[in-house]
Design an enzyme around this catalytic site. Structure first.
Site, PDB file in Angstrom:
ATOM      1  N   SER A 295       0.861  -1.191   0.000  1.00 28.30           N
ATOM      2  CA  SER A 295       0.000   0.000   0.000  1.00 28.30           C
ATOM      3  C   SER A 295       0.896   1.239   0.000  1.00 28.30           C
ATOM      4  O   SER A 295       1.995   1.213   0.576  1.00 28.30           O
ATOM      5  CB  SER A 295      -0.867   0.021   1.257  1.00 28.30           C
ATOM      6  OG  SER A 295      -1.518   1.280   1.377  1.00 28.30           O
TER       7      SER A 295
ATOM      8  N   TYR B 296      -1.336  -0.485  10.192  1.00 37.55           N
ATOM      9  CA  TYR B 296      -1.488  -1.008   8.831  1.00 37.55           C
ATOM     10  C   TYR B 296      -0.321  -0.547   7.946  1.00 37.55           C
ATOM     11  O   TYR B 296       0.243  -1.333   7.181  1.00 37.55           O
ATOM     12  CB  TYR B 296      -2.826  -0.503   8.274  1.00 37.55           C
ATOM     13  CG  TYR B 296      -3.081  -0.758   6.812  1.00 37.55           C
ATOM     14  CD1 TYR B 296      -3.597  -1.976   6.372  1.00 37.55           C
ATOM     15  CD2 TYR B 296      -2.849   0.242   5.855  1.00 37.55           C
ATOM     16  CE1 TYR B 296      -3.870  -2.188   5.025  1.00 37.55           C
ATOM     17  CE2 TYR B 296      -3.113   0.033   4.517  1.00 37.55           C
ATOM     18  CZ  TYR B 296      -3.621  -1.182   4.111  1.00 37.55           C
ATOM     19  OH  TYR B 296      -3.876  -1.393   2.778  1.00 37.55           O
TER      20      TYR B 296
HETATM   21  P1  NAP Z   1     -11.558  -5.744   0.305  1.00 35.37           P
HETATM   22  O1  NAP Z   1     -12.397  -5.249  -0.807  1.00 35.37           O
HETATM   23  O2  NAP Z   1     -11.925  -5.410   1.717  1.00 35.37           O
HETATM   24  O3  NAP Z   1     -11.411  -7.337   0.163  1.00 35.37           O
HETATM   25  C1  NAP Z   1     -10.642  -8.024   1.100  1.00 35.37           C
HETATM   26  C2  NAP Z   1     -10.458  -9.446   0.644  1.00 35.37           C
HETATM   27  O4  NAP Z   1      -9.551 -10.095   1.535  1.00 35.37           O
HETATM   28  C3  NAP Z   1     -11.741 -10.255   0.683  1.00 35.37           C
HETATM   29  O5  NAP Z   1     -11.709 -11.165  -0.372  1.00 35.37           O
HETATM   30  C4  NAP Z   1     -11.654 -10.961   2.031  1.00 35.37           C
HETATM   31  O6  NAP Z   1     -12.378 -12.198   2.071  1.00 35.37           O
HETATM   32  C5  NAP Z   1     -10.165 -11.242   2.090  1.00 35.37           C
HETATM   33  N1  NAP Z   1      -9.639 -11.457   3.437  1.00 35.37           N
HETATM   34  C6  NAP Z   1      -9.666 -10.631   4.511  1.00 35.37           C
HETATM   35  N2  NAP Z   1      -9.058 -11.216   5.561  1.00 35.37           N
HETATM   36  C7  NAP Z   1      -8.644 -12.430   5.143  1.00 35.37           C
HETATM   37  C8  NAP Z   1      -7.966 -13.514   5.753  1.00 35.37           C
HETATM   38  N3  NAP Z   1      -7.597 -13.455   7.043  1.00 35.37           N
HETATM   39  N4  NAP Z   1      -7.711 -14.616   5.025  1.00 35.37           N
HETATM   40  C9  NAP Z   1      -8.070 -14.691   3.717  1.00 35.37           C
HETATM   41  N5  NAP Z   1      -8.720 -13.708   3.080  1.00 35.37           N
HETATM   42  C10 NAP Z   1      -8.997 -12.594   3.787  1.00 35.37           C
HETATM   43  O7  NAP Z   1     -10.035  -5.260   0.154  1.00 35.37           O
HETATM   44  P2  NAP Z   1      -9.234  -4.558  -1.061  1.00 35.37           P
HETATM   45  O8  NAP Z   1      -9.404  -3.101  -0.924  1.00 35.37           O
HETATM   46  O9  NAP Z   1      -9.527  -5.236  -2.351  1.00 35.37           O
HETATM   47  O10 NAP Z   1      -7.729  -4.878  -0.593  1.00 35.37           O
HETATM   48  C11 NAP Z   1      -6.926  -5.857  -1.206  1.00 35.37           C
HETATM   49  C12 NAP Z   1      -5.490  -5.581  -0.825  1.00 35.37           C
HETATM   50  O11 NAP Z   1      -5.123  -4.274  -1.308  1.00 35.37           O
HETATM   51  C13 NAP Z   1      -5.241  -5.545   0.680  1.00 35.37           C
HETATM   52  O12 NAP Z   1      -4.002  -6.120   0.982  1.00 35.37           O
HETATM   53  C14 NAP Z   1      -5.228  -4.068   1.000  1.00 35.37           C
HETATM   54  O13 NAP Z   1      -4.477  -3.784   2.150  1.00 35.37           O
HETATM   55  C15 NAP Z   1      -4.577  -3.518  -0.264  1.00 35.37           C
HETATM   56  N6  NAP Z   1      -4.834  -2.104  -0.503  1.00 35.37           N
HETATM   57  C16 NAP Z   1      -6.089  -1.628  -0.716  1.00 35.37           C
HETATM   58  C17 NAP Z   1      -6.272  -0.263  -0.939  1.00 35.37           C
HETATM   59  C18 NAP Z   1      -7.636   0.323  -1.202  1.00 35.37           C
HETATM   60  O14 NAP Z   1      -7.756   1.554  -1.207  1.00 35.37           O
HETATM   61  N7  NAP Z   1      -8.676  -0.461  -1.417  1.00 35.37           N
HETATM   62  C19 NAP Z   1      -5.177   0.593  -0.934  1.00 35.37           C
HETATM   63  C20 NAP Z   1      -3.908   0.079  -0.703  1.00 35.37           C
HETATM   64  C21 NAP Z   1      -3.747  -1.269  -0.495  1.00 35.37           C
HETATM   65  P3  NAP Z   1     -13.955 -12.246   2.503  1.00 35.37           P
HETATM   66  O15 NAP Z   1     -14.707 -11.673   1.333  1.00 35.37           O
HETATM   67  O16 NAP Z   1     -14.245 -13.694   2.714  1.00 35.37           O
HETATM   68  O17 NAP Z   1     -14.087 -11.391   3.727  1.00 35.37           O
END
Ligand code: NAP
Length: 249
Positions: free
Chosen positions: A144, A158
């Site tokens: 991130s 985080y």
């Molecule tokens: P999201 O929409 O909240 O989706 C999270 C995903 O991770 C879901 O599929 C969830 O499964 C799964 N998950 C959560 N905890 C888990 C665990 N303990 N074991 C296995 N799966 C787990 O998140 P996102 O925004 O797409 O984020 C994806 C990645 O990008 C993350 O690493 C996040 O830190 C990073 N990121 C996101 C942003 C942003 O702005 N969105 C920015 C920077 C970095 P369930 O559906 O079963 O809950």
């Protein structure tokens, strides 16, 4: 184009979902990992299969070692040896200064975002390394921009957990350079996914996205494009790279 077997953690929603769908459209077989939202994961699989691709939904909590090992076993049993792993699953928590964070929150943040990612990266290294019988491949870790911004008063926990991912990318890429395995990271900026609502602030991406150089938040597919490029053979000389996909933020 050569087909590939790819595992994406946290693939039921957001960036993982977009990445899985794009992998499926490339004709690659996809392991769609999720933790608890089985219907969302089944929806991703259905999307891929409806378009003629191959995918399977696999439940596992990435912070539990036995479940991670089982996850990797299951995807290889379904589709054969892995060619790529996207270490994507991650969580945030409500915005707070460090002084107000509970120990339990700190533990879980590092458990999923750092320990879970290290477990998945280790398992990927074991399966992909040519010296261990693998056929080489690509590991993409999802970090991130928080890792370089520090996220004061929101989530310095985080941010630090993600900084460890950047460091892992640098070290592991050097460990695996002669094992046929490339290791890279993506640092997304503000992306419109559920993660902001899960952290208690559903409008966060839109609100803060307006203050970025592009004046908008990003779409998960814009991150997925970069991940899929790093998975692909087109990135054959790229390893140890940390790529910001953040609209200039
Ligand atoms: P999201 O929409 O909240 O989706 C999270 C995903 O991770 C879901 O599929 C969830 O499964 C799964 N998950 C959560 N905890 C888990 C665990 N303990 N074991 C296995 N799966 C787990 O998140 P996102 O925004 O797409 O984020 C994806 C990645 O990008 C993350 O690493 C996040 O830190 C990073 N990121 C996101 C942003 C942003 O702005 N969105 C920015 C920077 C970095 P369930 O559906 O079963 O809950």
């Amino acid at each position: 184009m050569m087909t590939k077997t790819i595992l994406v953690t946290g693939a039921s929603r957001g960036i993982g979902r977009a990445t899985s769908t794009l992998c499926g459209a490339r004709g690659w077989s996809v392991g769609v990992n999720y933790k608890s939202q089985v219907e969302a994961a089944d929806g991703v699989v259905a999307d891929i299969v409806d378009r003629g691709g191959k995918a399977i939904a696999l439940q596992a909590d990435v912070s539990i070692e036995d479940e991670v090992i089982r996850l990797f076993d299951q995807v290889e049993r379904a589709f054969g040896p892995l060619d790529g792993v996207v270490v994507n699953a991650g969580i945030t928590a409500p915005s707070l200064p460090l002084v107000d964070m509970s120990g339990e929150r700190l533990r879980r943040t590092f458990e999923v975002n750092t320990y879970g990612a290290y477990l998945c990266a280790r398992e990927a290294a074991r399966r992909l390394s040519t010296g261990r019988g693998g056929r080489g491949g690509s590991i993409v870790l999802v970090s991130s921009v928080a890792a370089r911004l520090g996220s004061p008063n929101e989530f310095v926990d985080y941010a630090g957990a993600k900084a460890a991912i950047d460091t892992l990318t640098i070290g592991l890429s050097k460990e695996l350079g002669r094992e046929g395995v490339r290791v890279n990271a993506i640092r997304p900026g503000l992306i419109e996914t559920d993660i902001h609502a899960s952290g208690g602030d559903p409008d966060r991406a839109q609100r803060l996205g307006a203050t970025t150089p592009f004046g908008r938040a990003g779409h998960p597919s814009e991150v997925a494009e970069a991940i899929v490029w790093l998975l692909s053979d087109a990135a054959s000389y790229t390893s140890g790279a940390i790529l910001d996909v953040s609209g200039g933020r």
